[in-house]
Design an enzyme around this catalytic site. Structure first.
Site, short mmCIF file in Angstrom:
data_model
loop_
_atom_site.label_atom_id
_atom_site.label_comp_id
_atom_site.label_asym_id
_atom_site.label_seq_id
_atom_site.Cartn_x
_atom_site.Cartn_y
_atom_site.Cartn_z
CG ASP A 109 40.17 43.13 30.94
OD1 ASP A 109 39.11 42.76 31.45
OD2 ASP A 109 40.72 44.21 31.22
CG HIS A 110 39.28 41.21 34.75
ND1 HIS A 110 39.63 42.31 34.01
CD2 HIS A 110 39.66 41.49 36.03
CE1 HIS A 110 40.19 43.22 34.80
NE2 HIS A 110 40.22 42.74 36.03
CG ASP A 174 40.26 47.05 36.99
OD1 ASP A 174 39.94 45.85 36.90
OD2 ASP A 174 41.41 47.43 37.32
NE ARG A 469 45.69 45.58 43.96
CZ ARG A 469 44.61 46.31 43.74
NH1 ARG A 469 43.51 45.73 43.29
NH2 ARG A 469 44.60 47.58 44.03
CB SER A 666 40.12 44.43 43.39
OG SER A 666 38.95 44.45 42.64
NE ARG A 668 37.43 41.66 43.25
CZ ARG A 668 38.46 40.82 43.31
NH1 ARG A 668 38.47 39.83 44.16
NH2 ARG A 668 39.49 40.94 42.52
S1 SF4 Z 1 45.84 44.72 37.40
FE1 SF4 Z 1 43.71 44.27 36.97
S2 SF4 Z 1 43.37 45.04 34.90
FE2 SF4 Z 1 45.58 44.92 35.19
S3 SF4 Z 1 46.15 42.92 34.36
FE3 SF4 Z 1 45.83 42.69 36.55
S4 SF4 Z 1 43.71 42.06 36.77
FE4 SF4 Z 1 43.96 42.91 34.72
#
Ligand code: SF4
Length: 775
Positions: A109-110, A174, A469, A666, A668
């Protein structure tokens, strides 16, 4: 058989027998615990107790106080996304185990960049990231991992639709893994090495969390949505207020919130640093399970309700007297949903909140740019059937008045299942009819994967999103972009108004015939589609039936993937007179330490990725300069990665000084791996975000905290710092740093750490992975 059930029988779901076993263990452990302490339990406590590792002594567990002491848990599932998942799998491979020992999935997805629209962006991503996808798919097939292809959806939405179940415990690489708390699961974001260990069959260790209760009464109404609940909570708790806490929502109001609305709330618990957030099982969850083809799980959950809800006496006592909350929670927040207003938060931090009625005033006061450049809805946070239906209802009102949005509008469906369903039921068409462009079912603009050639470098601009975010640079890699967050329906209204100061509760729009009109609040929307969700095809690859025959694909000359080399073990000596790479000023998220955007493509290649070290960090020594500092060897101002590489070549380890909540955001682990790779010996901060602190420990970096925050001021740019008596490190002890100033003066300052015995072993071995490998 309905299409829903046929979809679930292909193996893309949590199996009933796994869930039954989880409930048996919950029952057994809770009974065992009740012999030690017969107090009423919150749901968070029940799930923790139900997942305690068999080595746990219940007496000792009962004596723990929140924030003190670690617990060992056995998670039921692991979820990996395509960026952090690369390193996780590379680490797992080093353990030499043939198949994962906990059910695991990978979600692509990323890595899909938003440029034009869904089909072409997904196609381009498959071409550009081919070697990464091949690696992930081949490794998934070999090691028994379910693989969700690019375009299948965003990790948390796919997990909610397929894998989450009430009473379960999962970890994911994540930070928004807590999304599954909307379906009654304790779901926690972790670093990749934590995940690799659980995949290798080891228990998972976590600091025993605090408990924050959110008591909800009343009912959402008008423009107010579940998003506003979490935005309000964020304004109360701030970005670090949930640190090391499970936030548990309960009360009559909680039972009025849809399952996906609950997921929006638990998803954004990450924004306040919470370990996770959770709701008790209820009829909203039951209908979501049934609608997503999991009636079998709903049936078992219904039979085990007492395990999947907080003990009713807790809610009863708190409803009678709020003071009673102190018996069960470390903190209580109360929200009457009848009175809640729609909120907007931002820019640059999710806890800068105000009700929409105060937005215009705030714009004036702070000189925010009122004109909105782009509006975006969707993401893993807010792309449910209910969200899209409410957004589409606003769109319908605009269509009836003959108007379109005044800003470009981008829509990110959370999964292929939701996209196909809202395509079938018409919500997407209504959004298109007011000018929306539909992006891929992927993270895209939520993680810096957004191409915006129309915006000039350095050009300030305002965007509004329904994402979660909004750190500087988060969405399009540009720090000048100011991101404001609100509910999807509010974002649509703002897109129609074109201005951040537009308040749909009182301001009017102009119809195509010149008349003025006010938008009505969105209609009550169905929480799940009447006709069920649409089945999807060709989005999932199951593990191979003959794993021995599958070879993991890694090109030796790859610029994207690099096999990991173990970090060297600690040599047993004190850190002596190390230079300070930087003293970070203010907010320093993992996005600042290891930015995403264009760097996402190098997450599987540690050496290349390390060039982004601290690119977003603000240097306290240099008047707020970003990403650069003084190279003490040549006295030049250079990027941090450049300086670190030179120190490394010269055999010099170095230190980072952090401010408050260093490493928030995040999960990460690259934000810990790249400094470690380039020679970082220690990070000394005023305070740490939970996941990042653990990640530093796991990678063998000494994570230390100032005893006196004010000692942060004593660190000078050309200091050399020794950290002494490291051989005497004991759990949760004090450590001394000696500051050698360039004027010849020397001073000592005390530091503390939160290492336990096992974590000290990670430090001594050079990393937690070195311990796993040695096993
Ligand atoms: S919060 Fe993280 S998992 Fe959700 S859409 Fe944004 S980047 Fe993707």
């Amino acid at each position: 058989m309905s299409s829903q059930n046929s979809l679930k029988l292909k193996g893309k779901t949590t199996k009933t027998d796994l869930v039954s076993k989880v409930y048996e263990k919950l029952q057994k452990n809770i009974l065992k615990f009740k012999q030690v302490s017969n107090k009423p339990l919150t749901l968070g406590e029940k799930i923790l107790i139900g997942h305690l590792d068999q080595s746990t002594d219940f007496m000792t567990f009962n004596g723990l106080t929140p924030g003190n002491g670690y617990i060992l848990l056995n998670p039921d599932r692991v979820a990996l996304q395509d960026v952090t998942g690369q390193t996780t799998i590379l680490q797992f491979m080093q353990a030499g185990i043939k198949q994962v020992l906990a059910p695991t999935t990978v979600h692509c997805d990323h890595l899909i960049q938003a440029r034009v629209g869904s089909a072409s962006d997904t196609k381009a991503a498959i071409y550009e990231n081919n070697e990464v996808y091949q690696f992930l798919e081949s490794a998934s097939r070999k090691y028994g991992i379910g693989f969700w292809k690019p375009g299948a959806g965003i990790i948390h939405q796919v997990v909610l639709e397929n894998y989450a179940f009430p009473g379960g415990l999962m970890i994911g690489t994540d930070s928004h893994t807590p999304n599954a708390g909307g379906l009654g699961m304790l779901a926690i974001g972790v670093g990749g090495l934590d995940a690799a260990e659980v995949m290798a069959g080891l228990p998972w260790e976590v600091l025993y969390p605090k408990r924050i209760g959110v008591y909800l009464t009343g009912k959402l109404n008008g423009w107010t949505s579940s998003k506003d609940i979490i935005l309000f909570v964020a304004s109360k708790l701030t970005v670090s207020g949930g640190t090391n806490a499970i936030i548990e929502y309960f009360g009559p109001g909680a039972r009025n919130v849809s399952c996906t609305g609950k997921a929006t709330i638990t998803n954004m618990g990450a924004e306040i640093g919470a370990t996770c957030s959770v709701f008790s099982y209820d009829s909203k969850m039951e209908s979501y399970l049934i609608s997503t083809g999991r009636k079998d799980l709903a049936d078992i959950a219904n039979k085990n309700k007492e395990l999947l809800t907080l003990d009713p006496i807790i809610e009863k006592e708190i409803s009678q007297n709020r003071e009673n909350a102190t018996k069960y929670f470390d903190q209580l927040i109360e929200i009457n949903l009848d009175d809640l207003e729609p909120y907007i938060v931002g820019p640059h931090t999710p806890d800068l909140a105000r009700p929409i009625s105060k937005m215009a005033e705030d714009i004036q006061k702070n000189n925010y740019l009122d004109t909105i450049s782009v509006s975006l809805i969707g993401s893993c946070t807010n792309s449910s059937y209910e969200d899209m239906s409410r957004a589409a209802d606003i769109a319908k009102q605009a269509i009836e008045k003959g108007i379109k949005t005044r800003t470009p509008l981008q829509v990110t469906p959370g999964s292929e299942m939701i996209r196909e369903t809202i395509e079938r039921d018409g919500q997407i068409q209504l959004l298109r009819d007011i000018g929306a462009n539909v992006l891929a079912n992927a993270c895209g603009p939520c993680i810096g994967q957004w191409s915006r050639p129309e915006i000039k470098k350095g050009e300030p601009n305002t965007i509004v999103t329904s994402y979660n975010r909004n750190f500087p640079g988060r969405n399009d890699g540009r720090r000048e972009t100011m991101n404001f967050i609100g509910s999807p329906e509010l974002v649509i209204a703002l897109a129609l108004g074109g201005r951040l100061s537009f308040n749909p509760l009182k301001d009017e729009l102009e119809a195509s015939d010149g008349t003025k009109f006010k938008l009505n609040p969105p209609k009550l929307a169905p929480e799940v589609p009447k006709e069920g969700f649409k089945d999807t095809v060709d989005i999932y690859v199951p593990p191979a039936t003959d794993p021995e025959s599958v070879a993991v694909v890694i090109d030796k000359n790859s610029q994207r993937l690099q096999a990991l080399e173990p970090f060297l073990e600690w040599d047993g000596n004190d850190f002596s007179k190390l230079p300070v790479l930087t003293k970070v000023m203010g907010k320093c998220t993992t996005d600042h330490i290891s930015p995403a955007g264009p760097w996402l493509m190098y997450r599987g290649h540690l050496d290349r990725l390390s060039d982004n070290l601290l690119l977003g960090a603000v240097n306290a020594f240099r008047d707020g300069e970003v990403g650069k500092g003084l190279n003490l060897l040549n006295k030049n101002i250079e990027t941090f990665s450049h300086i670190a590489r030179e120190y490394k070549q010269n055999g010099l380890k170095w230190i980072i000084i952090g401010d408050n909540n260093y490493g928030e955001g995040s999960s990460r682990e690259h934000a810990a791996m790249t400094p470690r790779y380039l020679g970082c010996a220690a990070v000394i901060a005023k305070s740490f975000a939970r996941i990042h602190e653990t990640n530093l420990k796991k990678q063998g970096i000494l994570a230390l905290t100032f005893v006196e925050s004010s000692n942060y001021e004593k660190i000078r740019e050309d200091d050399r710092i020794s950290i002494i008596n490291l051989r005497d490190l004991r759990p949760k002890g004090v450590v001394t740093a000696v500051l050698y100033h360039s004027d010849g003066t020397v001073e000592q300052i005390p530091l503390i750490h939160s290492y336990n015995d096992a974590q000290l072993k990670w430090f001594r071995a050079g990393s937690a992975l070195n311990i796993l490998r040695s096993r």
